[in-house]
Design a protein around this motif. Sequence first.
Motif, mmCIF file in Angstrom:
data_model
loop_
_atom_site.group_PDB
_atom_site.id
_atom_site.type_symbol
_atom_site.label_atom_id
_atom_site.label_comp_id
_atom_site.label_asym_id
_atom_site.label_seq_id
_atom_site.Cartn_x
_atom_site.Cartn_y
_atom_site.Cartn_z
ATOM 1 N N LYS A 1 44.770 40.364 42.074
ATOM 2 C CA LYS A 1 44.551 39.869 43.442
ATOM 3 C C LYS A 1 44.766 38.377 43.498
ATOM 4 N N ARG B 1 38.628 33.715 47.000
ATOM 5 C CA ARG B 1 39.494 34.535 47.841
ATOM 6 C C ARG B 1 38.949 34.582 49.240
ATOM 7 N N THR C 1 42.658 43.975 40.936
ATOM 8 C CA THR C 1 41.527 43.225 40.403
ATOM 9 C C THR C 1 41.907 41.770 40.233
ATOM 10 N N SER C 2 40.913 40.920 40.026
ATOM 11 C CA SER C 2 41.233 39.513 39.799
ATOM 12 C C SER C 2 41.477 39.201 38.331
ATOM 13 N N SER C 3 41.149 40.164 37.433
ATOM 14 C CA SER C 3 41.307 39.859 36.013
ATOM 15 C C SER C 3 42.755 40.013 35.579
ATOM 16 N N SER D 1 36.221 34.040 35.514
ATOM 17 C CA SER D 1 37.431 34.209 36.316
ATOM 18 C C SER D 1 37.166 35.173 37.450
ATOM 19 N N HIS D 2 36.588 36.298 37.094
ATOM 20 C CA HIS D 2 36.416 37.314 38.110
ATOM 21 C C HIS D 2 35.443 36.881 39.191
ATOM 22 N N TYR E 1 35.675 36.003 31.244
ATOM 23 C CA TYR E 1 36.052 37.073 32.160
ATOM 24 C C TYR E 1 35.237 36.997 33.428
#
Lengths: 993, 142
Positions: free
Chosen positions: B116, A789, B94-96, A781-782, A778
Amino acid sequence: MTLPNKIYTKKFTLVFISIIILSISLIGSMIYVGYSSRSIAKKQPPQIRVIGLIKTEIITSHLWLEEVLSGDRNESIEAVNEHFEKANTYTKTLLYGGIVDKAQFIQVTNTDIRKKIQETKKVIDSLFQLTEERYLKLEHAKAGTEIDQIYDDVFRLFLKKVTIVENTLIKHQQKNLNNFIYTQRILTFSAILLGLLIIILFYWFENYKFQKEKKLTQLNNIIIENEERYRLLYQNAPLPYQSLNIDGYLIDVNPAWVNTLGYSHKETVGKHFTEFMTKESAELVKTRFPEFLATGAIYNAEFEMIKKDGTNLIVSYDGKVSNDEKGSFKQTHCVFSDVTEQKKAKEELIIAKEFSEKIIETSNAFIVGLDRNHLIQIFNEGAETITGYKKNEILGKDWFEIFFSKEIIPEMNAVWDNAWGKEAHSYENYIFTKTGEKKLISWQTTGMYEEIDINKHLLISIGEDITDRNAKQEALNTANKIINRSPVVAFRWKNEDGWPIEFVTNNVMNLTGINSEEFINNAFDYTSLIYKDDIKRVTEEVADASKDINLNSFTHKPYRIITENNKVKWVFDITFIIRDTEGEITHYEGIIYDITKEKMASEQTELFSRIFEESLNEIYLFDAETLLFTQVNSAAQRNLGYTMKELKKMTPIHLKPLLKTESFKKIIEPLEKNKTNKIIFETIHQRKDKSTYNAEVHLQVLKYNEKSLFVALISDITERKKYENHLEELVTDRTKDLENSEDALLNIVDDLNSKTKELKNINKKLASVNAEMETFTYSVSHDLKAPLRGIDGYSKLLLDLYKNDLNEEAQEFLMNVRSGTQQMNELIDDLLAYSRLERQDFQFSKIKLKPIIDDILQLLSNEINKTNLKISINCTSDFTIVADSKGLKLVLRNLLDNAIKFTNHKDNPHIEITSVENSTHWLIFVKDNGVGFDMKYHDRIFKIFQRLHLPEEFEGTGIGLAMVEKAMHRMNGKIWAESKPNEGSCFYLEIKK
Amino acid sequence: MNALENNPIFLVEDNPVDIDLTLRAFEMSNLTNPIKVARDGEEALSFIQKWDNGEPIPVVILLDLKMPKVDGLEVLKTIKSHKKYSQIPIVILTSSSENSDIDKAYKLGANSYIVKPVNFDNFLKVASQIELYWAVLNKSPN
């Protein structure tokens, strides 16, 4: 014939006259034309010539003058003047006509031309003067001098004028000629037309004549035909015809007359008519003939004629008088017909009528005759007797008023008119006699319509007094109804084999299902109704009973019959014997009724009593109060050894040696007090021979006819008891064994528990590891994505917002940065997916393969449609696999993705998906004709991030097949591939069953 | 309804890059609503006080999940159980893409869950769609 003629001549006359007129006018015009042509021919050309001559003369004079003046001509002026004179003569001729040079000239009549000519003349005159002047004043008349000029002018003027005249004359002539030509043409044309007209008329006229002649001949033929026809009629007419003169002598008779009376033609004509009659008829003629002549016609005159052979003939004459043109008597025309037979018939009829009237009158039957207004015209003796009225007091009166009650008169009126014109018919009604008695009469009615006069028509009715009969009938009907409503069926049989049925009541339908009519009409044999096993007995019973001559009736034992739908019914039968005067049995009559229900009931009772008696269980019935046995079945009696008699004096307590009365009473108390309805207990019974046995007692109370009875069912349980004891021993042994095994089990359970605890710990560790992994992935990825981005975002903003400040290279750099970001993003996603695979738990379920494949293809439809990719699916719609749904979808999705990707460069890309099932495995093949690979790399391609191609050739992160392999392993499956470079690949999936 | 144009969009996001990019994205899609930003969960919750004091209530809250101090899910829970402000639409941004996160968010009452995208072009599209949907098309509760 006259009328058409008139029209004919009138028409013709008109036409003729008009033709004549036309012809005359035509001729006239021709004459005129001829005349005018003559005049034209005569008149005009000479005139023109004259003008020409004038012109010539003057011109010549001019020439000569000039020549004379100039000395060229050796002539005197007179020569010149001659020409002038000639010109003047010619001019005169033109104006006044005359003869010149022996030619006749006609003057010009046209005023206009005359004027012109006169003008010309004036010019000629002035020219002449000038000529003289010039000649006189020679010296001064040389060319070019004034007078010469004037002379030239005048000469020119002359030429002009004369030319005008000439031209006018020519024109005139032309015009006249043209007119002539036109007229000539018109006339010719008209002549031709007229000629044609005449020809046409001629033909028409001839045709008309011809038609007329034809019509005439036709009419003549018709007349001849008619004459012929009439003659034939006359000759062949069947009715005898005669014609008399004023004195009554025969002028003519026709062949029928001759044949009927037998005379020849010669013998009759000229003789007096009365010579052929009897004396009496001849006398009659004398009176009637003048009448005939006077009125002009005679009808139905009956005379008696004498035939040649001497026999008489009664005939009826019809005749007419015919007059000539002036209106006076010419001759009679009569025909007659033989009425001999008729007369005879009439006489016979009269006799018959009188006879029948007599019969009616004297008959005992009730006969009345009513006219159209129901007035009584005939009323015989029989009528008098029944009604009490006398003939003379009733004739002419209204039947309705006298005999019908007021209530039924309207009804009778209604049917009255219908009664007329019908054939003989019958009906019934009530009438009242003179004494007021009400009687029921049955009528037979016919009409008599022989009379022409409608008022003489009669309705004749013959009546029968059925008052009594009716009452009897009513009673009979009532009896019939009662019987038919009852279940009792009445029969009447003939005493013959089989007992054919002569009569049966209608309610036989309920009993047998067969209609009463069928029985009677088809002479049913009664034996066919009887159940086959009973036929013999029934027949014997009848035979036995019939032997006794004094016996009138007998009763059968109940026997069975079979109904229409094969049901068996028991019947009770009482039969009566019918004998004739000699004592012979002719018929049997009887009543039968259905006793099936009763029979069933009695049979059932019998059955129950048998059950009671023959039951292998002991059954006892004993009185609730006295406890004495009332009924004991055979089984009980046998087992105990007592007889019924003995048992009747005993109670249950006598059978139970170990039981006291009080104890027994205690046992049965709940039953007595209705606390329970059944008691079961065990006891010991003693037999007569003092032996004992174990008994199980089932005790019940039975209320019967206000009494209470106990019912005891007793089973000998000696054997059972033995068996029970044996079982108990077995049980004790087994229990011991069980206890031992129990201990062993408990030990195993303890082991298991400890193992479980261990497992739990391991699971816990696993879970925490998984959780760690989860947070790790998690975070990865986050946290990794966020800066990505940023990089992508700002590089894009740079490209967009500062485009102008960046050269191509700079922009290229930025685009590389961006594509790098994208790649990294994909890698991160793939990694995440791969790790998720590891962590997810797989659940196995039955999955239908085809729908999954269809869904995936639907998802990838965009890619598929980019090329003309053909996909064949060899998978039945109900092919089922047991696997994890998500995992299977992931695997197939990846394989198909790859197949599409690695075939998109081919011309005819083709993918084949096949599913196969065998006893141990399910197999799925995904085959493509894509780029393929070298088999030496087979193992590598399933490793994570391993690729065989450059990014420019085919895109991808190299994680697809790694995920597929992991997923297959987790589903207890396998994956492998076969391929040749550029010849496509086939990937095999295998899942164990 | 007219007032909605002045109601702000509330962005709760800790990453400054993300904030900047999101603001730019909205700008580029011609957003008319003002945008309020909170840097973490605690700051986000402090806005509740501000709304009580009369500040305009946001027409939608865009909420990131992983934030320091107070987590995104906490903020979600708090606002969704608030007497007055539970009806404000909250979009998780969110990116998750983890299912567990999605589940948790919806269980706590999130109105929408958007992932996102990394690619900025896509992000622009998402931003304009968010704006179009929540600020223009959707009818907010009163």
